[in-house]
Design an enzyme around this catalytic site. Structure first.
Site, PDB file in Angstrom:
ATOM      1  N   ARG A   1      40.323 -61.782 138.260  1.00 59.46           N
ATOM      2  CA  ARG A   1      41.366 -62.336 139.115  1.00 59.46           C
ATOM      3  C   ARG A   1      41.104 -61.987 140.577  1.00 59.46           C
ATOM      4  NH1 ARG A   1      47.377 -61.390 137.117  1.00 59.46           N
ATOM      5  NH2 ARG A   1      47.705 -62.989 138.707  1.00 59.46           N
TER       6      ARG A   1
ATOM      7  N   CYS B   1      48.956 -55.973 143.549  1.00 61.69           N
ATOM      8  CA  CYS B   1      48.521 -56.465 142.238  1.00 61.69           C
ATOM      9  C   CYS B   1      48.877 -57.940 142.160  1.00 61.69           C
ATOM     10  CB  CYS B   1      49.157 -55.657 141.110  1.00 61.69           C
ATOM     11  SG  CYS B   1      50.963 -55.710 141.064  1.00 61.69           S
TER      12      CYS B   1
END
Length: 292
Positions: A191, A248
């Site tokens: 990611r 995050c």
């Protein structure tokens, strides 16, 4: 002379055996301050863990819903899990039965990736007596301790929570922060690189952010690594706790990385909106690949 980080570890983590002893003693103690056990069962794939909680939880544990109690709700420009306000968090904590002199032990279904959000929120709101169960529910089960399926209904608590005690990074500041300080992006490497993005409209990372997957702060059993191993994961610059931020996907697992950093004595800042806020804000620069 003891290492201060040993004290930090004792203040932040509890083992299954220690928690079992606390609960056994508490059952005989009667009235007075209690250790409230809170179950934060949540994953991205299964946001509601209530059914798993009902199938078996630590005796006396109260279920905490991350989506409705540990997050606010707003537009995409705020990110997927905005921080709840003080009034809403106080209302939830009173439902859990929390009083000002109580202590909290939180856990989840594995790894404490979700329960660390509760740890951060309570500390940010001025409630410091909160620890995580090292190894979470699997460690409790592995130690041979019993589960129950009865859902407790604690009497309402009286605690008052006031957020704002811990450092955070605002959207308008985080880009420059990443250039001038240390911003850790704790998502999975794929990611971070921008290979995949299952949740947000744009793949990649904030320019300057350094990838440090929070899952690697755990051993194979889902327990936090020893302090020295955790310290080695963070750069020497970060180890001072000065000018270190964590991001995050939406502010959940960044709390887990902040917890791991706290085990080393560090004190970092949370970017609450994280990538979900950055990616939903027009004209924000995006980096891809393995380098910051």
């Amino acid at each position: 002379m003891s290492d201060p980080t040993d004290d930090a570890r004792r203040d932040l983590l509890v083992t299954p055996a220690e928690l079992h002893d606390i609960l056994q003693t508490q059952a005989l103690a009667g009235d007075g301050p209690r250790t409230r056990v809170l179950d934060v069962r949540w994953t991205l794939a299964q946001p509601s863990g209530h059914s798993d909680y009902r199938s078996g939880h630590i005796p006396g544990a109260v279920y905490v819903d991350l989506e409705s109690e540990l997050s606010a709700h707003g537009g995409a420009e705020l990110g997927r899990h905005p921080l709840p306000g003080g009034e809403a968090l106080t209302h939830s904590a009173r439902r859990w039965g929390l009083h000002p002199d109580d202590s909290v032990v939180a856990y989840d279904g594995g790894g404490n990736l979700a329960s660390a959000r509760l740890w951060w929120l309570l500390r940010d709101a001025g409630f410091d007596r909160v620890r995580l169960l090292d190894g979470a529910l699997p460690a409790w089960i592995g130690a041979g301790f019993a589960l129950e399926t009865t859902e407790p209904s604690p009497d309402p608590g009286t605690v008052i929570l006031t957020p704002g005690h811990l450092p955070t990074l605002a959207l308008e500041d985080v880009g420059q922060f990443a250039q001038e300080h240390v911003l850790f992006d704790v998502r999975a490497p794929e990611r971070y690189r921008g290979d995949v993005e299952p949740m947000d409209p744009i793949a990649g990372h904030i320019p300057g952010a350094i990838n440090l997957p929070t899952s690697e702060n755990l051993d194979d059993a889902g327990r936090f690594l020893p302090t020295e191993a955790l310290r080695a994961r963070f750069s020497l610059e970060a180890a001072t706790g000065s000018g270190v931020g964590f991001s995050c996907g939406s502010g959940i697992t960044a709390s887990h990385a902040l917890f791991a950093f706290a085990l080393t004595g560090g004190n970092g800042a949370l970017f609450p909106g994280s990538w979900s806020q950055w990616a939903n804000t027009p004209d924000m620069p995006v980096a891809t690949g393995s380098t910051p």
